[in-house]
Write a protein that holds these residues in place. Sequence first.
Motif, PDB file in Angstrom:
ATOM      1  N   ALA A  26       0.815  -1.212   0.000  1.00  0.00           N
ATOM      2  CA  ALA A  26       0.000   0.000   0.000  1.00  0.00           C
ATOM      3  C   ALA A  26       0.850   1.263   0.000  1.00  0.00           C
ATOM      4  CB  ALA A  26      -0.923   0.010   1.224  1.00  0.00           C
ATOM      5  N   ASP A  27       2.158   1.125   0.223  1.00  0.00           N
ATOM      6  CA  ASP A  27       3.080   2.258   0.304  1.00  0.00           C
ATOM      7  C   ASP A  27       2.604   3.286   1.338  1.00  0.00           C
ATOM      8  OD1 ASP A  27       5.409   3.621  -0.297  1.00  0.00           O
ATOM      9  OD2 ASP A  27       4.468   4.796  -1.894  1.00  0.00           O
ATOM     10  N   GLN A  28       2.331   2.763   2.555  1.00  0.00           N
ATOM     11  CA  GLN A  28       1.890   3.627   3.647  1.00  0.00           C
ATOM     12  C   GLN A  28       2.243   2.989   4.980  1.00  0.00           C
ATOM     13  OE1 GLN A  28      -2.313   3.975   3.064  1.00  0.00           O
ATOM     14  NE2 GLN A  28      -2.772   2.052   4.060  1.00  0.00           N
ATOM     15  N   PRO A  29       2.252   3.783   6.065  1.00  0.00           N
ATOM     16  CA  PRO A  29       2.544   3.220   7.388  1.00  0.00           C
ATOM     17  C   PRO A  29       1.554   2.115   7.750  1.00  0.00           C
ATOM     18  CG  PRO A  29       2.542   5.612   7.474  1.00  0.00           C
ATOM     19  CD  PRO A  29       2.005   5.227   6.122  1.00  0.00           C
ATOM     20  N   ALA A  30       2.041   1.135   8.482  1.00  0.00           N
ATOM     21  CA  ALA A  30       1.203   0.019   8.941  1.00  0.00           C
ATOM     22  C   ALA A  30       1.062   0.121  10.451  1.00  0.00           C
ATOM     23  CB  ALA A  30       1.815  -1.314   8.532  1.00  0.00           C
ATOM     24  N   GLY A  31       0.366   1.126  10.918  1.00  0.00           N
ATOM     25  CA  GLY A  31       0.148   1.301  12.355  1.00  0.00           C
ATOM     26  C   GLY A  31       1.038   2.375  12.934  1.00  0.00           C
ATOM     27  N   GLY A  32       0.963   2.489  14.254  1.00  0.00           N
ATOM     28  CA  GLY A  32       1.712   3.521  14.961  1.00  0.00           C
ATOM     29  C   GLY A  32       3.145   3.124  15.254  1.00  0.00           C
ATOM     30  N   ASP A  33       3.927   4.103  15.665  1.00  0.00           N
ATOM     31  CA  ASP A  33       5.328   3.873  16.027  1.00  0.00           C
ATOM     32  C   ASP A  33       5.421   3.265  17.422  1.00  0.00           C
ATOM     33  OD1 ASP A  33       5.920   5.113  13.653  1.00  0.00           O
ATOM     34  OD2 ASP A  33       6.604   6.979  14.565  1.00  0.00           O
ATOM     35  N   LEU A  34       6.455   2.450  17.636  1.00  0.00           N
ATOM     36  CA  LEU A  34       6.750   1.891  18.951  1.00  0.00           C
ATOM     37  C   LEU A  34       8.057   2.506  19.442  1.00  0.00           C
ATOM     38  CD1 LEU A  34       5.954  -1.843  18.158  1.00  0.00           C
ATOM     39  CD2 LEU A  34       4.543  -0.232  19.432  1.00  0.00           C
ATOM     40  N   VAL A  35       8.007   3.249  20.534  1.00  0.00           N
ATOM     41  CA  VAL A  35       9.170   3.971  21.047  1.00  0.00           C
ATOM     42  C   VAL A  35       9.840   3.134  22.132  1.00  0.00           C
ATOM     43  CG1 VAL A  35       9.950   6.091  22.162  1.00  0.00           C
ATOM     44  CG2 VAL A  35       8.065   6.163  20.525  1.00  0.00           C
ATOM     45  N   PHE A  36      11.170   3.027  22.072  1.00  0.00           N
ATOM     46  CA  PHE A  36      11.952   2.276  23.046  1.00  0.00           C
ATOM     47  C   PHE A  36      12.817   3.242  23.855  1.00  0.00           C
ATOM     48  CE2 PHE A  36      10.520  -0.951  20.268  1.00  0.00           C
ATOM     49  CZ  PHE A  36      10.501  -2.114  21.023  1.00  0.00           C
ATOM     50  N   PRO A  37      13.193   2.858  25.089  1.00  0.00           N
ATOM     51  CA  PRO A  37      13.941   3.760  25.959  1.00  0.00           C
ATOM     52  C   PRO A  37      15.424   3.901  25.603  1.00  0.00           C
ATOM     53  CG  PRO A  37      13.566   1.686  27.073  1.00  0.00           C
ATOM     54  CD  PRO A  37      12.805   1.634  25.777  1.00  0.00           C
ATOM     55  N   HIS A  38      15.940   3.025  24.752  1.00  0.00           N
ATOM     56  CA  HIS A  38      17.349   3.065  24.348  1.00  0.00           C
ATOM     57  C   HIS A  38      17.433   2.854  22.842  1.00  0.00           C
ATOM     58  CE1 HIS A  38      18.560   2.864  28.539  1.00  0.00           C
ATOM     59  NE2 HIS A  38      17.722   1.856  28.700  1.00  0.00           N
ATOM     60  N   PRO A  39      18.544   3.235  22.230  1.00  0.00           N
ATOM     61  CA  PRO A  39      18.690   2.997  20.793  1.00  0.00           C
ATOM     62  C   PRO A  39      18.560   1.510  20.467  1.00  0.00           C
ATOM     63  CG  PRO A  39      20.390   4.497  21.564  1.00  0.00           C
ATOM     64  CD  PRO A  39      19.681   3.972  22.783  1.00  0.00           C
ATOM     65  N   ILE A  40      17.942   1.222  19.344  1.00  0.00           N
ATOM     66  CA  ILE A  40      17.762  -0.154  18.895  1.00  0.00           C
ATOM     67  C   ILE A  40      19.007  -0.571  18.134  1.00  0.00           C
ATOM     68  CG2 ILE A  40      16.366  -1.635  17.409  1.00  0.00           C
ATOM     69  CD1 ILE A  40      14.000   0.294  18.166  1.00  0.00           C
ATOM     70  N   THR A  41      19.581  -1.697  18.534  1.00  0.00           N
ATOM     71  CA  THR A  41      20.819  -2.171  17.925  1.00  0.00           C
ATOM     72  C   THR A  41      20.605  -3.316  16.950  1.00  0.00           C
ATOM     73  OG1 THR A  41      21.204  -3.606  19.826  1.00  0.00           O
ATOM     74  CG2 THR A  41      22.232  -1.420  19.869  1.00  0.00           C
ATOM     75  N   ALA A  42      19.462  -3.995  17.019  1.00  0.00           N
ATOM     76  CA  ALA A  42      19.158  -5.081  16.084  1.00  0.00           C
ATOM     77  C   ALA A  42      17.651  -5.256  15.985  1.00  0.00           C
ATOM     78  CB  ALA A  42      19.818  -6.374  16.537  1.00  0.00           C
ATOM     79  N   LEU A  43      17.223  -5.724  14.827  1.00  0.00           N
ATOM     80  CA  LEU A  43      15.810  -5.930  14.544  1.00  0.00           C
ATOM     81  C   LEU A  43      15.718  -7.174  13.675  1.00  0.00           C
ATOM     82  CD1 LEU A  43      13.157  -4.262  14.916  1.00  0.00           C
ATOM     83  CD2 LEU A  43      13.655  -3.211  12.725  1.00  0.00           C
ATOM     84  N   ALA A  44      14.824  -8.108  14.015  1.00  0.00           N
ATOM     85  CA  ALA A  44      14.709  -9.338  13.233  1.00  0.00           C
ATOM     86  C   ALA A  44      13.264  -9.811  13.185  1.00  0.00           C
ATOM     87  CB  ALA A  44      15.589 -10.429  13.830  1.00  0.00           C
ATOM     88  N   ALA A  45      12.804 -10.153  11.977  1.00  0.00           N
ATOM     89  CA  ALA A  45      11.484 -10.766  11.827  1.00  0.00           C
ATOM     90  C   ALA A  45      11.613 -12.227  12.232  1.00  0.00           C
ATOM     91  CB  ALA A  45      11.021 -10.643  10.382  1.00  0.00           C
ATOM     92  N   ALA A  46      10.596 -12.747  12.911  1.00  0.00           N
ATOM     93  CA  ALA A  46      10.601 -14.121  13.390  1.00  0.00           C
ATOM     94  C   ALA A  46       9.311 -14.810  12.936  1.00  0.00           C
ATOM     95  CB  ALA A  46      10.720 -14.134  14.916  1.00  0.00           C
ATOM     96  N   PRO A  47       9.281 -16.143  13.037  1.00  0.00           N
ATOM     97  CA  PRO A  47       8.075 -16.870  12.624  1.00  0.00           C
ATOM     98  C   PRO A  47       6.827 -16.421  13.385  1.00  0.00           C
ATOM     99  CG  PRO A  47       9.889 -18.382  13.009  1.00  0.00           C
ATOM    100  CD  PRO A  47      10.336 -17.037  13.487  1.00  0.00           C
ATOM    101  N   ARG A  48       5.670 -16.693  12.793  1.00  0.00           N
ATOM    102  CA  ARG A  48       4.349 -16.396  13.368  1.00  0.00           C
ATOM    103  C   ARG A  48       4.133 -14.909  13.623  1.00  0.00           C
ATOM    104  NH1 ARG A  48       4.882 -21.270  17.370  1.00  0.00           N
ATOM    105  NH2 ARG A  48       6.099 -19.671  18.335  1.00  0.00           N
ATOM    106  N   GLY A  49       4.710 -14.059  12.779  1.00  0.00           N
ATOM    107  CA  GLY A  49       4.465 -12.629  12.878  1.00  0.00           C
ATOM    108  C   GLY A  49       5.130 -11.936  14.046  1.00  0.00           C
ATOM    109  N   ARG A  50       6.177 -12.519  14.587  1.00  0.00           N
ATOM    110  CA  ARG A  50       6.877 -11.894  15.714  1.00  0.00           C
ATOM    111  C   ARG A  50       8.027 -11.037  15.208  1.00  0.00           C
ATOM    112  NH1 ARG A  50       6.765 -17.114  19.584  1.00  0.00           N
ATOM    113  NH2 ARG A  50       4.584 -16.918  20.145  1.00  0.00           N
ATOM    114  N   LEU A  51       8.429 -10.094  16.071  1.00  0.00           N
ATOM    115  CA  LEU A  51       9.525  -9.194  15.735  1.00  0.00           C
ATOM    116  C   LEU A  51      10.450  -9.116  16.939  1.00  0.00           C
ATOM    117  CD1 LEU A  51      10.526  -7.167  13.544  1.00  0.00           C
ATOM    118  CD2 LEU A  51       9.367  -5.401  14.872  1.00  0.00           C
TER     119      LEU A  51
END
Length: 91
Positions: A26-51
Amino acid sequence: MATAVLEGRPTAFSAARTVRAWDLAADQPAGGDLVFPHPITALAAAPRGRLGVCFGTDIAVLSRHEPPSPPRSTDGPGSAPAAPSSGGAPW
């Protein structure tokens, strides 16, 4: 950055201190932002829709939040429940 397919939609995730999801079809945001208390150092998609999100010295595993189903209609015999909403947020 990580990518996944959520509910049949290709989705990209980016992060700095905030995780953002983008619906690529759709070339658009998919929901709201999730803010974390510290810089994010890694991000990985996991099975069953987990992140998986590594931030500071912590790791969070996020899963998709499904809104509760609405109550059944009591308008008479054979009444069907209303269709659930996607809620607009990916998590």
